[in-house]
Design an enzyme around this catalytic site. Structure first.
Site, short mmCIF file in Angstrom:
data_model
loop_
_atom_site.label_atom_id
_atom_site.label_comp_id
_atom_site.label_asym_id
_atom_site.label_seq_id
_atom_site.Cartn_x
_atom_site.Cartn_y
_atom_site.Cartn_z
N SER A 10 29.24 91.73 43.79
CA SER A 10 28.84 92.99 43.16
C SER A 10 28.53 92.73 41.69
O SER A 10 29.42 92.32 40.93
CB SER A 10 29.97 94.01 43.28
OG SER A 10 29.73 95.06 42.36
N HIS A 35 25.07 92.74 45.83
CA HIS A 35 25.52 94.13 45.97
C HIS A 35 25.32 94.87 44.64
O HIS A 35 25.76 94.40 43.58
CB HIS A 35 27.01 94.14 46.35
CG HIS A 35 27.58 95.48 46.67
ND1 HIS A 35 27.41 96.09 47.89
CD2 HIS A 35 28.33 96.33 45.93
CE1 HIS A 35 28.03 97.27 47.89
NE2 HIS A 35 28.60 97.43 46.70
N ASP A 37 25.84 98.43 42.66
CA ASP A 37 26.60 99.68 42.66
C ASP A 37 25.93 100.71 41.76
O ASP A 37 25.91 100.56 40.54
CB ASP A 37 28.03 99.41 42.17
CG ASP A 37 28.86 98.71 43.23
OD1 ASP A 37 28.91 99.21 44.37
OD2 ASP A 37 29.43 97.64 42.92
N MET A 39 25.95 104.47 40.36
CA MET A 39 26.88 105.59 40.15
C MET A 39 26.25 106.60 39.20
O MET A 39 25.57 106.22 38.24
CB MET A 39 28.18 105.07 39.53
CG MET A 39 28.83 103.95 40.33
SD MET A 39 30.43 103.52 39.64
CE MET A 39 30.78 102.02 40.58
N HIS A 68 24.36 100.24 47.01
CA HIS A 68 25.43 101.18 47.38
C HIS A 68 25.30 102.40 46.47
O HIS A 68 25.60 102.33 45.29
CB HIS A 68 26.78 100.45 47.17
CG HIS A 68 28.00 101.26 47.42
ND1 HIS A 68 29.25 100.81 47.08
CD2 HIS A 68 28.17 102.48 47.98
CE1 HIS A 68 30.16 101.72 47.42
NE2 HIS A 68 29.52 102.76 47.95
N MET A 70 26.41 105.64 45.06
CA MET A 70 27.54 106.55 44.85
C MET A 70 27.03 107.69 43.99
O MET A 70 27.39 107.85 42.82
CB MET A 70 28.69 105.78 44.16
CG MET A 70 29.39 104.82 45.12
SD MET A 70 30.36 103.56 44.27
CE MET A 70 29.07 102.35 43.99
N MET A 139 35.19 101.38 52.51
CA MET A 139 35.68 101.26 51.13
C MET A 139 37.19 101.03 51.14
O MET A 139 37.94 101.81 51.75
CB MET A 139 35.40 102.54 50.34
CG MET A 139 33.95 102.86 50.07
SD MET A 139 33.10 101.70 48.99
CE MET A 139 34.13 101.66 47.52
N GLY A 144 33.99 103.88 42.27
CA GLY A 144 33.87 104.23 40.85
C GLY A 144 34.05 103.06 39.90
O GLY A 144 33.38 103.01 38.87
N PHE A 145 34.92 102.14 40.25
CA PHE A 145 35.22 101.06 39.30
C PHE A 145 35.51 99.76 40.02
O PHE A 145 36.05 99.77 41.14
CB PHE A 145 36.45 101.43 38.44
CG PHE A 145 36.24 102.69 37.66
CD1 PHE A 145 35.63 102.67 36.41
CD2 PHE A 145 36.61 103.92 38.19
CE1 PHE A 145 35.39 103.84 35.70
CE2 PHE A 145 36.39 105.11 37.48
CZ PHE A 145 35.77 105.06 36.23
N GLY A 146 35.18 98.67 39.37
CA GLY A 146 35.56 97.35 39.87
C GLY A 146 37.01 97.06 39.48
O GLY A 146 37.60 97.79 38.69
N ASP A 177 34.31 96.79 50.95
CA ASP A 177 34.08 96.81 49.51
C ASP A 177 35.30 97.34 48.78
O ASP A 177 35.73 98.47 49.03
CB ASP A 177 32.86 97.73 49.25
CG ASP A 177 32.42 97.78 47.79
OD1 ASP A 177 32.97 97.02 46.97
OD2 ASP A 177 31.51 98.58 47.50
N GLY A 178 35.84 96.52 47.87
CA GLY A 178 36.91 96.98 47.00
C GLY A 178 38.16 96.13 47.09
O GLY A 178 38.78 96.05 48.14
N GLY A 197 33.44 91.82 43.56
CA GLY A 197 33.01 91.90 42.17
C GLY A 197 33.86 91.00 41.30
O GLY A 197 33.48 89.88 40.95
C1 DX5 Z 1 33.49 100.25 43.54
C2 DX5 Z 1 32.30 99.43 43.94
C3 DX5 Z 1 32.57 98.02 44.25
C4 DX5 Z 1 33.15 97.21 43.11
C5 DX5 Z 1 34.04 96.18 43.73
O1 DX5 Z 1 33.09 101.57 43.43
O2 DX5 Z 1 31.68 100.00 45.07
O3 DX5 Z 1 31.42 97.39 44.78
O4 DX5 Z 1 32.18 96.56 42.33
O5 DX5 Z 1 34.71 95.51 42.72
P1 DX5 Z 1 35.98 94.61 43.02
O6 DX5 Z 1 35.54 93.54 43.99
O7 DX5 Z 1 36.34 94.09 41.69
O8 DX5 Z 1 37.01 95.52 43.63
ZN ZN Z 2 30.01 98.89 46.06
#
Ligand code: DX5
Ligand code: ZN
Length: 221
Positions: A10, A35, A37, A39, A68, A70, A139, A144-146, A177-178, A197
């Site tokens: 990601s 990937h 993301d 948002m 993806h 969001m 998910m 929302g966040f990595g 993912d996540g 990510g």
């Molecule tokens: C979260 C994203 C993910 C994120 C994953 O909303 O959809 O794709 O980048 O990050 P990691 O792998 O650090 O959890």
């Molecule tokens: Zn994602």
């Protein structure tokens, strides 16, 4: 040949000032997809990037661009993301009351449709849409966040989706993912594609060794 997981780094955790270099680096390191993301600050409490960035990445890599979304009302943007060169366009089942027509619209635009859900949404909410998709994304963090912690209680959704896809005779892929790491990946054997990510872009070693560890986790335990 490696039959392990497909790995989709990601770019949310990449160095945005050097996105081309980052994408080329993970490609060289064995990544299978990229990937992306997207948002909107409404569907999730964070803002990231839009179709112009996908368009700039398209000539940089031959790898599939796994987008993806969001965002609320994704139907308003699917044409932009298709034109920009997305290979997969995944929407959230909670993000619109026009899920079916949006998935059909994505396919009509020549892009592979995907469906996903928040951790708090029951997996049964996906059932009606499974015949329409090429990708089901589970998910394992709140979108929302990595860099968040893996939610192990979501893993059973993979089994449910796997059984439904088998019943349907569907060859859709299951992606997770996540919070994916070398350790959590071992719980995801029924999946096909892992998004990562921070585990890849924040790796203390090379991107290549991080990606290889994730691929091989399919065969461990
Ligand atoms: C979260 C994203 C993910 C994120 C994953 O909303 O959809 O794709 O980048 O990050 P990691 O792998 O650090 O959890
Ligand atoms: Zn994602």
């Amino acid at each position: 040949m490696n039959d392990g997981f497909l790995i989709a780094p990601s770019i949310l955790s990449a160095d945005f000032a050097n996105l081309q270099r980052e994408v080329e680096a993970v490609e060289k390191a064995g990544a299978d997809w990229i990937h992306v993301d997207v948002m909107d600050g409404h569907f999730v409490p964070n803002l990231t990037i839009g179709a112009p960035v996908v368009k700039c990445l398209r000539p940089v890599t031959p790898l599939p661009l796994d987008v993806h979304l969001m965002i609320e009302e994704p139907e308003r943007y699917i044409e932009d993301f298709a034109r920009a060169g997305s290979d997969y366009l995944t929407i959230h089942v909670e993000s619109t009351n026009q899920v079916e027509s949006t998935l059909r619209g994505i396919r009509d635009l020549g892009v592979k449709p995907g469906i996903t859900l928040r951790p708090s949404t029951e997996v049964e909410a996906l059932e009606a849409f499974l015949p329409l998709v090429d990708l089901v994304l589970i998910m394992t963090v709140n979108p929302g966040f990595g860099g968040q912690k893996f939610m192990a209680d979501q893993v059973k959704k993979i089994t449910w989706v796997r059984n439904k896809l088998t019943e349907l005779g569907s060859s859709a892929l299951i992606e997770v993912d996540g919070g994916v790491t070398e350790e959590t990946a071992k719980e995801l054997r029924q999946a096909d594609v892992l998004v990562a990510g921070s585990f890849v872009f924040g790796a203390s070693g090379s991107y290549g060794s991080a990606i290889e560890k994730l691929k091989q986790a399919k065969f461990e335990n």
